[in-house]
Design an enzyme around this catalytic site. Structure first.
Site: not given
Length: 212
Positions: A120, A138
Site C-alpha cells: 500500500k 486502504d
C-alpha cells in the site's frame, strides 16, 4: 456493476474534485515517504503536525541520520507507535543512502525492500510522488469499492486488482485519491452520508441512508 456506470461514477467524482491529492503535506518524494511511513494508525492531521516540526530540521535521509534515533523520536513522539516507526524510518534512511544515493526509488520492488514499506505504501509513493497509475487500497477504498459494488473483493489485493482492471483508463491515476476522499468524508463507515453523495443514484449499496 457495468462499465457505463463506473465511467459515470468517476466522471462525477472528477467534477466534484478536479485535482485530488493526498492530505499529507510534502514537497519531495522523501518527505512523502516519511509522512506515509508515519501515518499508519494515525490521522493525516496528526502526521502533518509532527512533520511541521521535523521537516524544517531534517527532510533528507542524510539529515535524519545525522539527527539520530533519539532526536527523531523527540520530533515524532506525538504520533502513535512512534518508537517502531522511528526505527523503521532510520533504517530506511540508511538504505536510501547506501543503495539509492539518498533518492527515493521509483520501482515497487525497491520500495517494498525498505523497512516499514508494504504494498500500500509503495503504491502511494508511486502514484502521488511519481504519477504512476497505482491503487493503494486502504480501509476507505476497500469499503467504498465493496459498498458501491465498483470493485467488490474479499481482501485488499482482490479489490486492488479489480479496480486496476475496471476503472476507466482516463481516471486511473487519480482514482485512488477520489475513493479515499469519498470514503473519508461521504461514504463513512458507520452511517454513510448518502443524502449528500454525488453518486448516490449510481451506487449499488442496498442499505442507503438519508443522512447528508
Amino acid at each position: 456493476m457495468n462499465a457505463q456506470k463506473r465511467f459515470e461514477i468517476f466522471a462525477r467524482l472528477r467534477e466534484h474534485t478536479p485535482e485530488p491529492t493526498t492530505e499529507l503535506n510534502w514537497t519531495s518524494p522523501f518527505e512523502l515517504l516519511t509522512a506515509v511511513l508515519l501515518s499508519a494508525q494515525a490521522t493525516d492531521v496528526g502526521v502533518n503536525k509532527a512533520m511541521a516540526r521535523l521537516f524544517p530540521v531534517a527532510n533528507t535521509p542524510e539529515a535524519i541520520v545525522e539527527l539520530g534515533i533519539d532526536g527523531l523520536k523527540e520530533h515524532i513522539k506525538t504520533i502513535g507507535l512512534y518508537n517502531t516507526k522511528a526505527e523503521n524510518l532510520m533504517k530506511t534512511c540508511h538504505l536510501l543512502i547506501e543503495r539509492h544515493a539518498g533518492e527515493v526509488p521509483q520501482t515497487r520492488a525497491e520500495l517494498e525492500a525498505l523497512p516499514g514499506v508494504g504494498r500500500k505504501t509503495a503504491n502511494v509513493i508511486l502514484n502521488t510522488a511519481f504519477g504512476h497509475s497505482t491503487m493503494a487500497v486502504d480501509t476507505h477504498i476497500f469499503r467504498v469499492a465493496n459498498r458501491t459494488r465498483i470493485a467488490p473483493g474479499k481482501n485488499v489485493l482482490e479489490v486492488e486488482n479489480k479496480l486496476m482492471r475496471h476503472v476507466p483508463k482516463e481516471f486511473l491515476k487519480d482514482a485512488h485519491h477520489w475513493l479515499i476522499l469519498h470514503g473519508r468524508y461521504t461514504c463513512v463507515a458507520r452511517k454513510p452520508r448518502c443524502g449528500s453523495c454525488v453518486i448516490e443514484d449510481l451506487c449499488e449499496y442496498p442499505d442507503k441512508t438519508e443522512l447528508s
